[in-house]
Scaffold this motif. Structure first.
Motif, PDB file in Angstrom:
ATOM      1  N   VAL A  60      46.351  62.024  79.019  1.00 59.39           N
ATOM      2  CA  VAL A  60      45.310  63.136  79.694  1.00 59.39           C
ATOM      3  C   VAL A  60      44.259  62.922  80.564  1.00 59.39           C
ATOM      4  N   ASP A  61      44.232  61.736  80.946  1.00 62.71           N
ATOM      5  CA  ASP A  61      42.946  61.150  81.471  1.00 62.71           C
ATOM      6  C   ASP A  61      42.943  61.721  83.073  1.00 62.71           C
ATOM      7  N   GLU A  62      44.211  62.212  83.608  1.00 65.65           N
ATOM      8  CA  GLU A  62      44.028  62.727  85.048  1.00 65.65           C
ATOM      9  C   GLU A  62      44.261  64.394  84.804  1.00 65.65           C
ATOM     10  N   TRP A  63      44.128  64.986  83.502  1.00 65.90           N
ATOM     11  CA  TRP A  63      44.252  66.244  83.505  1.00 65.90           C
ATOM     12  C   TRP A  63      42.514  66.887  83.481  1.00 65.90           C
ATOM     13  N   PRO A  64      42.622  68.028  84.230  1.00 71.98           N
ATOM     14  CA  PRO A  64      41.428  68.754  84.252  1.00 71.98           C
ATOM     15  C   PRO A  64      40.915  69.197  82.926  1.00 71.98           C
ATOM     16  N   ALA A  65      39.505  68.648  82.743  1.00 74.91           N
ATOM     17  CA  ALA A  65      38.644  69.114  81.713  1.00 74.91           C
ATOM     18  C   ALA A  65      38.742  70.507  81.392  1.00 74.91           C
ATOM     19  N   ARG A  66      39.190  71.018  80.495  1.00 70.98           N
ATOM     20  CA  ARG A  66      39.221  72.427  80.090  1.00 70.98           C
ATOM     21  C   ARG A  66      40.050  72.715  78.602  1.00 70.98           C
ATOM     22  N   VAL A  67      40.394  73.823  78.193  1.00 71.42           N
ATOM     23  CA  VAL A  67      40.977  74.166  77.006  1.00 71.42           C
ATOM     24  C   VAL A  67      42.544  74.230  77.377  1.00 71.42           C
ATOM     25  N   TYR A  68      43.428  73.917  76.467  1.00 68.34           N
ATOM     26  CA  TYR A  68      44.691  74.055  76.605  1.00 68.34           C
ATOM     27  C   TYR A  68      45.534  74.475  75.158  1.00 68.34           C
ATOM     28  N   LEU A  69      46.568  75.086  75.581  1.00 71.67           N
ATOM     29  CA  LEU A  69      47.279  75.598  74.326  1.00 71.67           C
ATOM     30  C   LEU A  69      48.748  74.744  74.263  1.00 71.67           C
ATOM     31  N   LEU A  70      48.594  74.048  73.023  1.00 73.64           N
ATOM     32  CA  LEU A  70      49.783  73.455  72.675  1.00 73.64           C
ATOM     33  C   LEU A  70      50.858  74.229  71.695  1.00 73.64           C
TER      34      LEU A  70
END
Length: 303
Positions: A273-283
């Protein structure tokens, strides 16, 4: 901050005050928080909604849902986040899939006091210090406002508003902010009262009636999902409590309901997830066998 609140302040004549009313310091019914989530891809909107209630122990708690809508404000999906309870000075929260009670807000705090900040979606704990407090007229009501000293991970200072919550939304107090990421409270609605913290129209989705759910069994997921670490920085390991189920479908959505990752796999799963934007995600995870079981949870990417 005072510039931010300036357009909310009205002449004190005829104003009501929350102090001494014995009302919940955070609304526990008929309330919505419209939150603007800033990412490098642009601003995105989500809603935190009080919808229904449940019994935990001998007390009634309000159910909190995260809601995503389309451009017509039709609900795309919603996820149960946990249970909220409030008295006239403090508010508590029990995150979904746990039995841990978090002190969410404490409006007895005064200048110099330290608040232990526990995030609902992770094991991260920090401390924030009250800079000063004041009473401001917001939405026609005189409210206590608590200002905190600057914190390293925040682009703007945080403050709490009595009867509303944080300037970052109901559950986002203490979350990280930067020039191209962060969460901000855009609008607040309680019953017929609407307070605008932005220059945009305050539009909210119509939520259906949420019946009383008894002992809250419907709020318990069929399977527990674990994300470690949470918040995640470079890698997140996804696992579940059902070790006897071999195959799973894993889906991850952003808070606007857009599918950003999907795969069929065994669990545990290690995800970069190192290139994912910093935010909240739904799994969301779902077993692919005949006796399908599924569950969802939130997790945070923070760099």
């Amino acid at each position: 901050m005072k510039k931010f609140l300036f357009f909310l302040l009205f002449a004190a004549f005829g104003a009501t005050t929350l102090a001494g009313q014995n009302a919940p310091v955070i609304p526990v019914e008929n309330a919505q928080w419209k939150e603007l989530h800033i990412t490098i891809a642009g601003p995105q909107t989500r809603f935190t909604v009080i919808c229904g209630d449940t019994l935990i122990g001998q007390q009634t708690w309000s159910k909190v849902h995260l809601v995503s809508t389309d451009t017509n404000l039709q609900v795309v999906w919603s996820i149960y986040q946990g249970a909220l309870r409030s008295d006239d000075t403090k508010a508590w929260f029990i995150p979904a899939e746990t039995t841990d009670t978090i002190l969410l807000y404490d409006f007895t705090l005064e200048a110099g006091d330290t608040f232990e900040l526990v995030q609902p979606w992770s094991t991260w704990v920090d401390k924030i210090v009250v800079d000063f407090t004041e009473e401001l007229l917001i939405g026609g009501k005189l409210r206590k406002v608590i200002h905190f000293e600057p914190i390293p991970w925040a682009y703007e200072d945080e403050f709490w508003m009595e009867g509303i919550g944080s300037n970052r939304g109901l559950l986002n107090r203490g979350t990280g902010q930067g020039p191209d990421y962060g969460t901000y409270l855009s609008c607040f609605r309680h019953n017929e009262e609407i307070i605008n913290f932005s220059q945009q129209p305050c539009l909210f989705p119509d939520m259906p009636e949420c019946p009383f759910s008894g002992v809250g069994e419907s709020d318990k997921p069929a399977v527990s999902i674990y994300v470690n670490p949470n918040p995640a920085n470079t890698e997140a390991v996804i696992s579940v409590s059902e070790s006897g189920v071999p195959d799973w479908e894993v889906k991850i959505f952003n808070v606007d309901g857009k599918l950003i990752h999907r795969e069929e796999t065994t669990l545990p799963l290690s995800l970069r997830v190192d290139e994912w934007p910093a935010r909240v995600y739904l799994l969301s995870v779902k077993s692919t066998g005949n006796n399908s079981i599924q569950s969802s949870r939130l997790f945070v990417v923070q760099h």
